[in-house]
Design a protein around this motif. Structure first.
Motif, PDB file in Angstrom:
ATOM      1  N   PHE A 103      -0.690  10.818   2.258  1.00 37.60           N
ATOM      2  CA  PHE A 103       0.115  11.658   3.141  1.00 37.60           C
ATOM      3  C   PHE A 103       0.378  13.015   2.500  1.00 37.60           C
ATOM      4  O   PHE A 103       0.162  14.058   3.115  1.00 37.60           O
ATOM      5  CB  PHE A 103       1.437  10.949   3.468  1.00 37.60           C
ATOM      6  CG  PHE A 103       2.426  11.831   4.175  1.00 37.60           C
ATOM      7  CD1 PHE A 103       2.233  12.174   5.502  1.00 37.60           C
ATOM      8  CD2 PHE A 103       3.535  12.335   3.510  1.00 37.60           C
ATOM      9  CE1 PHE A 103       3.139  12.999   6.156  1.00 37.60           C
ATOM     10  CE2 PHE A 103       4.439  13.152   4.158  1.00 37.60           C
ATOM     11  CZ  PHE A 103       4.246  13.486   5.484  1.00 37.60           C
ATOM     12  N   GLU A 150      -0.121   8.111  11.055  1.00 39.75           N
ATOM     13  CA  GLU A 150      -1.075   7.217  10.391  1.00 39.75           C
ATOM     14  C   GLU A 150      -0.418   6.525   9.201  1.00 39.75           C
ATOM     15  O   GLU A 150      -0.648   5.322   8.962  1.00 39.75           O
ATOM     16  CB  GLU A 150      -2.296   8.012   9.935  1.00 39.75           C
ATOM     17  CG  GLU A 150      -3.183   8.480  11.081  1.00 39.75           C
ATOM     18  CD  GLU A 150      -4.247   9.453  10.632  1.00 39.75           C
ATOM     19  OE1 GLU A 150      -5.313   9.495  11.271  1.00 39.75           O
ATOM     20  OE2 GLU A 150      -4.016  10.170   9.629  1.00 39.75           O
ATOM     21  N   ALA A 151       0.410   7.278   8.467  1.00 33.45           N
ATOM     22  CA  ALA A 151       1.099   6.678   7.318  1.00 33.45           C
ATOM     23  C   ALA A 151       2.041   5.568   7.778  1.00 33.45           C
ATOM     24  O   ALA A 151       2.116   4.500   7.171  1.00 33.45           O
ATOM     25  CB  ALA A 151       1.863   7.749   6.558  1.00 33.45           C
ATOM     26  N   ASN A 183       0.821  -1.219   0.000  1.00 24.65           N
ATOM     27  CA  ASN A 183       0.000   0.000   0.000  1.00 24.65           C
ATOM     28  C   ASN A 183       0.854   1.268   0.000  1.00 24.65           C
ATOM     29  O   ASN A 183       0.385   2.349   0.364  1.00 24.65           O
ATOM     30  CB  ASN A 183      -0.933   0.003   1.214  1.00 24.65           C
ATOM     31  CG  ASN A 183      -0.158   0.022   2.529  1.00 24.65           C
ATOM     32  OD1 ASN A 183       1.048  -0.222   2.538  1.00 24.65           O
ATOM     33  ND2 ASN A 183      -0.845   0.297   3.626  1.00 24.65           N
ATOM     34  N   TYR A 184       2.124   1.142  -0.394  1.00 23.53           N
ATOM     35  CA  TYR A 184       3.045   2.276  -0.337  1.00 23.53           C
ATOM     36  C   TYR A 184       2.557   3.483  -1.139  1.00 23.53           C
ATOM     37  O   TYR A 184       2.463   4.600  -0.627  1.00 23.53           O
ATOM     38  CB  TYR A 184       4.434   1.845  -0.833  1.00 23.53           C
ATOM     39  CG  TYR A 184       5.361   3.005  -1.082  1.00 23.53           C
ATOM     40  CD1 TYR A 184       5.993   3.655  -0.035  1.00 23.53           C
ATOM     41  CD2 TYR A 184       5.583   3.468  -2.381  1.00 23.53           C
ATOM     42  CE1 TYR A 184       6.835   4.727  -0.250  1.00 23.53           C
ATOM     43  CE2 TYR A 184       6.412   4.541  -2.612  1.00 23.53           C
ATOM     44  CZ  TYR A 184       7.042   5.170  -1.556  1.00 23.53           C
ATOM     45  OH  TYR A 184       7.862   6.247  -1.786  1.00 23.53           O
ATOM     46  N   ARG A 210      -0.003   2.518   8.675  1.00 20.10           N
ATOM     47  CA  ARG A 210      -0.483   1.791   7.485  1.00 20.10           C
ATOM     48  C   ARG A 210       0.621   0.933   6.866  1.00 20.10           C
ATOM     49  O   ARG A 210       0.355  -0.169   6.386  1.00 20.10           O
ATOM     50  CB  ARG A 210      -0.978   2.790   6.438  1.00 20.10           C
ATOM     51  CG  ARG A 210      -2.311   3.436   6.773  1.00 20.10           C
ATOM     52  CD  ARG A 210      -2.798   4.209   5.574  1.00 20.10           C
ATOM     53  NE  ARG A 210      -4.051   4.931   5.851  1.00 20.10           N
ATOM     54  CZ  ARG A 210      -4.755   5.551   4.908  1.00 20.10           C
ATOM     55  NH1 ARG A 210      -4.345   5.554   3.660  1.00 20.10           N
ATOM     56  NH2 ARG A 210      -5.869   6.185   5.232  1.00 20.10           N
ATOM     57  N   CYS A 211       1.841   1.471   6.892  1.00 23.54           N
ATOM     58  CA  CYS A 211       2.961   0.731   6.293  1.00 23.54           C
ATOM     59  C   CYS A 211       3.625  -0.218   7.289  1.00 23.54           C
ATOM     60  O   CYS A 211       4.599  -0.903   6.949  1.00 23.54           O
ATOM     61  CB  CYS A 211       3.996   1.716   5.742  1.00 23.54           C
ATOM     62  SG  CYS A 211       3.405   2.700   4.354  1.00 23.54           S
ATOM     63  N   GLU A 223      -0.375   4.273  -2.421  1.00 24.39           N
ATOM     64  CA  GLU A 223      -1.631   4.832  -1.918  1.00 24.39           C
ATOM     65  C   GLU A 223      -1.389   5.643  -0.645  1.00 24.39           C
ATOM     66  O   GLU A 223      -1.925   6.761  -0.484  1.00 24.39           O
ATOM     67  CB  GLU A 223      -2.613   3.686  -1.634  1.00 24.39           C
ATOM     68  CG  GLU A 223      -3.924   4.143  -1.012  1.00 24.39           C
ATOM     69  CD  GLU A 223      -4.790   2.958  -0.603  1.00 24.39           C
ATOM     70  OE1 GLU A 223      -5.785   3.187   0.108  1.00 24.39           O
ATOM     71  OE2 GLU A 223      -4.452   1.812  -0.973  1.00 24.39           O
ATOM     72  N   THR A 224      -0.564   5.103   0.260  1.00 27.88           N
ATOM     73  CA  THR A 224      -0.267   5.794   1.514  1.00 27.88           C
ATOM     74  C   THR A 224       0.511   7.076   1.250  1.00 27.88           C
ATOM     75  O   THR A 224       0.240   8.118   1.864  1.00 27.88           O
ATOM     76  CB  THR A 224       0.539   4.870   2.446  1.00 27.88           C
ATOM     77  OG1 THR A 224      -0.207   3.673   2.676  1.00 27.88           O
ATOM     78  CG2 THR A 224       0.833   5.550   3.769  1.00 27.88           C
ATOM     79  N   ARG A 225       1.453   7.012   0.328  1.00 27.32           N
ATOM     80  CA  ARG A 225       2.261   8.202   0.002  1.00 27.32           C
ATOM     81  C   ARG A 225       1.381   9.323  -0.524  1.00 27.32           C
ATOM     82  O   ARG A 225       1.522  10.486  -0.130  1.00 27.32           O
ATOM     83  CB  ARG A 225       3.320   7.823  -1.029  1.00 27.32           C
ATOM     84  CG  ARG A 225       4.307   8.943  -1.353  1.00 27.32           C
ATOM     85  CD  ARG A 225       5.400   8.425  -2.266  1.00 27.32           C
ATOM     86  NE  ARG A 225       6.433   9.438  -2.442  1.00 27.32           N
ATOM     87  CZ  ARG A 225       6.395  10.407  -3.346  1.00 27.32           C
ATOM     88  NH1 ARG A 225       5.351  10.492  -4.180  1.00 27.32           N
ATOM     89  NH2 ARG A 225       7.376  11.286  -3.451  1.00 27.32           N
TER      90      ARG A 225
END
Length: 202
Positions: A170, A179-180, A162-163, A183-184, A165-167
């Motif tokens: 953020f 939170e980021a 999910n890198y 998630r990672c 999407e998370t990036r």
């Protein structure tokens, strides 16, 4: 004023034994009360007995050691101390394991101080060349290993699934750094994942 004969002995740790050195110094004629001994590393000259000995030495005295490495493990330091003892303090030095390192005697018109200086300079040069050869062999070994595809250092961590999407979340301000990271599933700084100002990881 009569000269005094002193001895110096050293081992690197408290578990090691000084007996061989002390026996050699006694056999050479150094009295037990004139022997100074340290149980300390040879990495420098911060040794209590050595400093006490330096306070006792007077011009014309004789200092005996079993081997040159009892003075230290680095020839640059040994040379500095050797010059201080023989030239600045006017003390004769005798290395029992290397009779050529005896500054008391004159051989064929050449003083023992000069001969010892030449020998020590040669030993220092040989030690320096060997250090350089070791570094060169290490560098060549690393280069050869890299040419064969061997990698060094810690392996690079893979990006989480999910890198991306998370990036984007953020940088879009929709989630916080904490939170980021959650998630990672990481504990380290987000900069190391490329989520911070340093940019994306390669």
């Amino acid at each position: 004023m009569a000269s005094t004969m002193y001895g110096y002995a050293r081992v690197s740790s408290r578990e090691q034994n000084l007996d061989r050195q002390l026996d050699a110094l006694r056999a050479f004629g150094v009295e037990d009360g004139a022997v100074y001994a340290d149980k300390a590393s040879g990495k420098d000259f911060e040794r209590p007995a050595w400093h006490r000995l330096m306070g006792e030495l007077r011009p014309g005295d004789v200092l005996a050691v079993k081997s040159i490495d009892r003075l230290g493990r680095d020839y640059a330091e040994i040379l500095d101390v050797w010059r201080d003892v023989t030239k600045a303090r006017g003390v004769f030095v005798v290395v029992l394991d290397m009779p050529v390192l005896d500054t008391r005697e004159e051989r064929d018109g050449i003083t023992g101080v000069l001969i010892a200086d030449i020998v020590l300079q040669l030993l220092s040069y040989v030690a320096q060349i060997e250090r350089e050869n070791i570094r060169q062999r290490q560098a060549e070994g690393i280069a050869a290993a890299k040419a064969r595809g061997v990698s060094f250092g810690r392996p690079r961590k893979k990006r989480p699934a999910n890198y991306q999407e998370t990036r984007e979340a953020f940088w879009g301000g929709r989630i916080t750094r904490k939170e980021a990271a959650a998630r990672c599933n990481i504990r380290t700084s987000l900069k190391k994942l490329g989520l911070g100002p340093l940019g994306a990881i390669s």
